[in-house]
Design a protein around this motif. Sequence first.
Motif, PDB file in Angstrom:
ATOM      1  N   ASP A   1       0.890  -1.610   0.068  1.00 59.66           N
ATOM      2  CA  ASP A   1       0.204   0.418   0.433  1.00 59.66           C
ATOM      3  C   ASP A   1       0.904   1.454   0.262  1.00 59.66           C
ATOM      4  O   ASP A   1       1.679   1.321   0.583  1.00 59.66           O
ATOM      5  CB  ASP A   1      -1.138  -0.185   1.631  1.00 59.66           C
ATOM      6  CG  ASP A   1      -2.205   0.842   1.217  1.00 59.66           C
ATOM      7  OD1 ASP A   1      -1.412   1.648   0.194  1.00 59.66           O
ATOM      8  OD2 ASP A   1      -3.134   0.956   1.923  1.00 59.66           O
ATOM      9  N   ALA A   2       1.075   1.828  -0.975  1.00 66.08           N
ATOM     10  CA  ALA A   2       1.570   3.016  -1.505  1.00 66.08           C
ATOM     11  C   ALA A   2       0.859   4.576  -1.763  1.00 66.08           C
ATOM     12  O   ALA A   2       1.816   5.758  -1.904  1.00 66.08           O
ATOM     13  CB  ALA A   2       2.705   3.116  -2.299  1.00 66.08           C
ATOM     14  N   ASP A   3       0.223   3.991  -1.408  1.00 66.45           N
ATOM     15  CA  ASP A   3      -1.846   5.331  -1.308  1.00 66.45           C
ATOM     16  C   ASP A   3      -1.399   6.097  -0.176  1.00 66.45           C
ATOM     17  O   ASP A   3      -1.196   5.635   0.874  1.00 66.45           O
ATOM     18  CB  ASP A   3      -2.416   4.826  -1.441  1.00 66.45           C
ATOM     19  CG  ASP A   3      -3.468   6.587  -2.191  1.00 66.45           C
ATOM     20  OD1 ASP A   3      -3.423   7.163  -2.780  1.00 66.45           O
ATOM     21  OD2 ASP A   3      -4.461   5.972  -2.350  1.00 66.45           O
ATOM     22  N   ILE A   4      -1.542   7.809   0.028  1.00 70.26           N
ATOM     23  CA  ILE A   4      -1.142   8.384   0.631  1.00 70.26           C
ATOM     24  C   ILE A   4      -2.420   8.111   1.784  1.00 70.26           C
ATOM     25  O   ILE A   4      -2.570   8.019   2.911  1.00 70.26           O
ATOM     26  CB  ILE A   4      -1.477  10.388   0.495  1.00 70.26           C
ATOM     27  CG1 ILE A   4      -1.270  10.631   1.426  1.00 70.26           C
ATOM     28  CG2 ILE A   4      -2.845  10.880  -0.719  1.00 70.26           C
ATOM     29  CD1 ILE A   4      -1.156  12.246   1.471  1.00 70.26           C
ATOM     30  N   ASN A   5      -3.588   8.081   1.158  1.00 74.18           N
ATOM     31  CA  ASN A   5      -4.709   7.085   1.983  1.00 74.18           C
ATOM     32  C   ASN A   5      -4.364   5.837   1.970  1.00 74.18           C
ATOM     33  O   ASN A   5      -4.679   4.740   1.054  1.00 74.18           O
ATOM     34  CB  ASN A   5      -6.162   7.743   0.984  1.00 74.18           C
ATOM     35  CG  ASN A   5      -6.720   8.581   0.578  1.00 74.18           C
ATOM     36  OD1 ASN A   5      -6.344   9.700   2.161  1.00 74.18           O
ATOM     37  ND2 ASN A   5      -6.288   9.596  -0.520  1.00 74.18           N
ATOM     38  N   GLN A   6      -4.318   5.281   3.409  1.00 73.46           N
ATOM     39  CA  GLN A   6      -4.281   3.338   2.982  1.00 73.46           C
ATOM     40  C   GLN A   6      -5.204   2.801   3.305  1.00 73.46           C
ATOM     41  O   GLN A   6      -5.975   2.653   4.220  1.00 73.46           O
ATOM     42  CB  GLN A   6      -3.036   3.527   4.596  1.00 73.46           C
ATOM     43  CG  GLN A   6      -1.562   4.818   4.720  1.00 73.46           C
ATOM     44  CD  GLN A   6      -1.009   3.336   4.322  1.00 73.46           C
ATOM     45  OE1 GLN A   6      -0.015   2.490   4.561  1.00 73.46           O
ATOM     46  NE2 GLN A   6      -0.306   3.719   2.499  1.00 73.46           N
ATOM     47  N   HIS A   7      -6.282   2.308   2.321  1.00 73.56           N
ATOM     48  CA  HIS A   7      -6.865   1.489   2.293  1.00 73.56           C
ATOM     49  C   HIS A   7      -6.527   0.294   1.343  1.00 73.56           C
ATOM     50  O   HIS A   7      -7.778  -0.844   1.961  1.00 73.56           O
ATOM     51  CB  HIS A   7      -8.372   1.954   1.397  1.00 73.56           C
ATOM     52  CG  HIS A   7      -8.884   3.673   1.902  1.00 73.56           C
ATOM     53  ND1 HIS A   7      -8.683   3.944   3.303  1.00 73.56           N
ATOM     54  CD2 HIS A   7      -8.862   4.559   1.706  1.00 73.56           C
ATOM     55  CE1 HIS A   7      -8.610   5.153   3.490  1.00 73.56           C
ATOM     56  NE2 HIS A   7      -9.183   5.893   2.602  1.00 73.56           N
ATOM     57  N   LEU A   8      -5.693   0.138   1.307  1.00 71.94           N
ATOM     58  CA  LEU A   8      -5.814  -1.423   1.350  1.00 71.94           C
ATOM     59  C   LEU A   8      -5.765  -2.412   1.567  1.00 71.94           C
ATOM     60  O   LEU A   8      -6.059  -3.734   1.715  1.00 71.94           O
ATOM     61  CB  LEU A   8      -4.113  -1.522   0.187  1.00 71.94           C
ATOM     62  CG  LEU A   8      -4.178  -2.904  -0.579  1.00 71.94           C
ATOM     63  CD1 LEU A   8      -4.932  -3.273  -1.702  1.00 71.94           C
ATOM     64  CD2 LEU A   8      -2.371  -2.899  -1.164  1.00 71.94           C
ATOM     65  N   GLY A   9      -5.266  -2.589   2.869  1.00 72.72           N
ATOM     66  CA  GLY A   9      -5.577  -3.186   3.784  1.00 72.72           C
ATOM     67  C   GLY A   9      -7.246  -3.852   4.209  1.00 72.72           C
ATOM     68  O   GLY A   9      -7.415  -5.062   4.597  1.00 72.72           O
ATOM     69  N   ALA A  10      -8.137  -2.447   4.401  1.00 79.14           N
ATOM     70  CA  ALA A  10      -9.580  -3.001   4.850  1.00 79.14           C
ATOM     71  C   ALA A  10      -9.914  -3.581   3.378  1.00 79.14           C
ATOM     72  O   ALA A  10     -10.806  -4.431   3.093  1.00 79.14           O
ATOM     73  CB  ALA A  10      -9.652  -1.387   4.759  1.00 79.14           C
ATOM     74  N   ALA A  11      -9.091  -3.209   2.137  1.00 73.97           N
ATOM     75  CA  ALA A  11     -10.177  -4.089   0.913  1.00 73.97           C
ATOM     76  C   ALA A  11      -9.224  -5.213   0.802  1.00 73.97           C
ATOM     77  O   ALA A  11     -10.228  -5.494   0.239  1.00 73.97           O
ATOM     78  CB  ALA A  11      -9.416  -2.800  -0.067  1.00 73.97           C
ATOM     79  N   LEU A  12      -8.733  -6.116   1.600  1.00 73.39           N
ATOM     80  CA  LEU A  12      -8.223  -6.876   1.906  1.00 73.39           C
ATOM     81  C   LEU A  12      -8.891  -7.942   2.764  1.00 73.39           C
ATOM     82  O   LEU A  12      -8.575  -8.842   3.308  1.00 73.39           O
ATOM     83  CB  LEU A  12      -5.940  -7.520   2.231  1.00 73.39           C
ATOM     84  CG  LEU A  12      -6.109  -7.215   0.840  1.00 73.39           C
ATOM     85  CD1 LEU A  12      -4.906  -6.928   0.619  1.00 73.39           C
ATOM     86  CD2 LEU A  12      -6.211  -7.853  -0.336  1.00 73.39           C
ATOM     87  N   GLY A  13      -9.386  -7.173   3.661  1.00 72.80           N
ATOM     88  CA  GLY A  13     -10.844  -7.865   5.130  1.00 72.80           C
ATOM     89  C   GLY A  13     -10.142  -7.374   6.453  1.00 72.80           C
ATOM     90  O   GLY A  13     -10.520  -7.873   7.166  1.00 72.80           O
ATOM     91  N   LEU A  14      -8.934  -6.777   6.940  1.00 74.14           N
ATOM     92  CA  LEU A  14      -8.920  -6.612   7.748  1.00 74.14           C
ATOM     93  C   LEU A  14      -9.440  -5.359   8.492  1.00 74.14           C
ATOM     94  O   LEU A  14     -10.055  -4.313   7.516  1.00 74.14           O
ATOM     95  CB  LEU A  14      -7.177  -5.470   7.964  1.00 74.14           C
ATOM     96  CG  LEU A  14      -5.919  -6.442   7.486  1.00 74.14           C
ATOM     97  CD1 LEU A  14      -5.179  -5.663   7.441  1.00 74.14           C
ATOM     98  CD2 LEU A  14      -5.785  -7.692   7.786  1.00 74.14           C
ATOM     99  N   ASP A  15     -10.116  -5.674   9.596  1.00 77.83           N
ATOM    100  CA  ASP A  15     -10.409  -4.243  10.321  1.00 77.83           C
ATOM    101  C   ASP A  15      -9.374  -3.206  10.547  1.00 77.83           C
ATOM    102  O   ASP A  15      -9.019  -3.538  10.736  1.00 77.83           O
ATOM    103  CB  ASP A  15     -11.857  -5.814  11.768  1.00 77.83           C
ATOM    104  CG  ASP A  15     -10.707  -5.559  12.715  1.00 77.83           C
ATOM    105  OD1 ASP A  15      -9.057  -5.089  12.667  1.00 77.83           O
ATOM    106  OD2 ASP A  15     -10.935  -6.465  13.699  1.00 77.83           O
ATOM    107  N   GLU A  16     -10.773  -2.260  11.108  1.00 75.18           N
ATOM    108  CA  GLU A  16     -10.276  -0.813  11.428  1.00 75.18           C
ATOM    109  C   GLU A  16      -8.551  -1.224  12.513  1.00 75.18           C
ATOM    110  O   GLU A  16      -7.469  -0.631  11.665  1.00 75.18           O
ATOM    111  CB  GLU A  16     -10.862  -0.354  11.705  1.00 75.18           C
ATOM    112  CG  GLU A  16     -10.742   1.629  12.349  1.00 75.18           C
ATOM    113  CD  GLU A  16     -11.195   2.366  13.041  1.00 75.18           C
ATOM    114  OE1 GLU A  16     -10.823   3.301  13.406  1.00 75.18           O
ATOM    115  OE2 GLU A  16     -12.558   2.162  12.665  1.00 75.18           O
ATOM    116  N   SER A  17      -8.455  -1.470  13.553  1.00 74.94           N
ATOM    117  CA  SER A  17      -7.927  -2.531  14.570  1.00 74.94           C
ATOM    118  C   SER A  17      -6.698  -2.625  13.552  1.00 74.94           C
ATOM    119  O   SER A  17      -5.262  -2.655  14.190  1.00 74.94           O
ATOM    120  CB  SER A  17      -8.399  -2.552  15.826  1.00 74.94           C
ATOM    121  OG  SER A  17      -8.311  -4.273  15.470  1.00 74.94           O
ATOM    122  N   GLN A  18      -7.012  -3.682  12.841  1.00 72.13           N
ATOM    123  CA  GLN A  18      -6.161  -4.645  11.826  1.00 72.13           C
ATOM    124  C   GLN A  18      -4.920  -3.701  11.700  1.00 72.13           C
ATOM    125  O   GLN A  18      -3.722  -4.017  11.028  1.00 72.13           O
ATOM    126  CB  GLN A  18      -6.285  -5.861  11.668  1.00 72.13           C
ATOM    127  CG  GLN A  18      -6.559  -7.253  12.359  1.00 72.13           C
ATOM    128  CD  GLN A  18      -7.442  -7.521  12.220  1.00 72.13           C
ATOM    129  OE1 GLN A  18      -8.304  -7.923  10.958  1.00 72.13           O
ATOM    130  NE2 GLN A  18      -7.613  -9.356  11.704  1.00 72.13           N
TER     131      GLN A  18
END
Length: 330
Positions: free
Chosen positions: A35-52
Amino acid sequence: MKIAFVGKGGSGKTTLSSLFIRHLAATDTPVIAVDADINQHLGAALGLDESQAAALPAMGAHLPLIKDYLRGTNPRIASADTMIKTTPPGAGSRLLRVVEDNPVYAACARDVRLDGHAVRLMATGPFTESDLGVACYHSKVGAVELCLNHLVDGREEYVVVDMTAGSDSFASGMFTRFDVTFLVAEPTRKGIAVYRQYKEYARDFGVRLKVVGNKVQGPDDLAFLRDQVGDDLLVTFGQSDWVRAMEKGRPAPFVELEGANQEALRTLHTTADAAYAGRDWERYTRQMVHFHLKNAESWGNGKTGADLTDQVDPGFVLSEAPATAAPQPA
């Protein structure tokens, strides 16, 4: 294979990069997702919850470790302090491989399970309050660029990078680091404007650019994209109930993704795999050196107090079977 997903903000590039990562994982293909975007959303798109997602280590925070490890015994690099984001590898440098364990992955990567398959996820880290007014986001992305410069990847080994939006991708030489760049474009004037700008900037660097149409709802949208981008249009994605459920935090098994969208992902995979035949490690290394010399002259020498042009090893060419990698630590 190194793959970039780019596009304007809101085009769906993070969603499509996450779908491609899921597709690769489902085929048992080794994947490092970045995830090299200033808006870090790849983790969530891969199913991580907010804390993860918040717990993912920031690559930028581990830059000293990354530099010290990659420097290895390279005699041209006096210390990790003299390494900058564009520092190229040379004889004695340590190189990264997709399928291995090393201190960089231990510090910066976390395994994410996708329907029983694991991928490594790395993130630059978010833009924090302490950065406001005193830092630029590209200083964080420098950790990604440095790792890509030292990465040796083979066929059916994938590094998929969700890049920062729009023309910000050109703030460093990282846009030349990829075998294929997938530009996600909506069937709108703004979406096409980003495509034209990207193609113009990348024209002289041999960037292999393919357009992925997203949010295509019918023949008129498809005709618009074909008229505007011509042969660069590779494939399109339509509306997806599977994606909508995933964005609500209720993802179904990946095999239930709509058949047309599954086929589109297979087209991306086939296109990326075909790019292997056109790999040119000498050009890759030459472009790496080109941007390093530009950065050395414009700011690197002044910042480090060293002549960073001396870091270039004229006899070194990165390749899949390098003979110059330093031994790994015990």
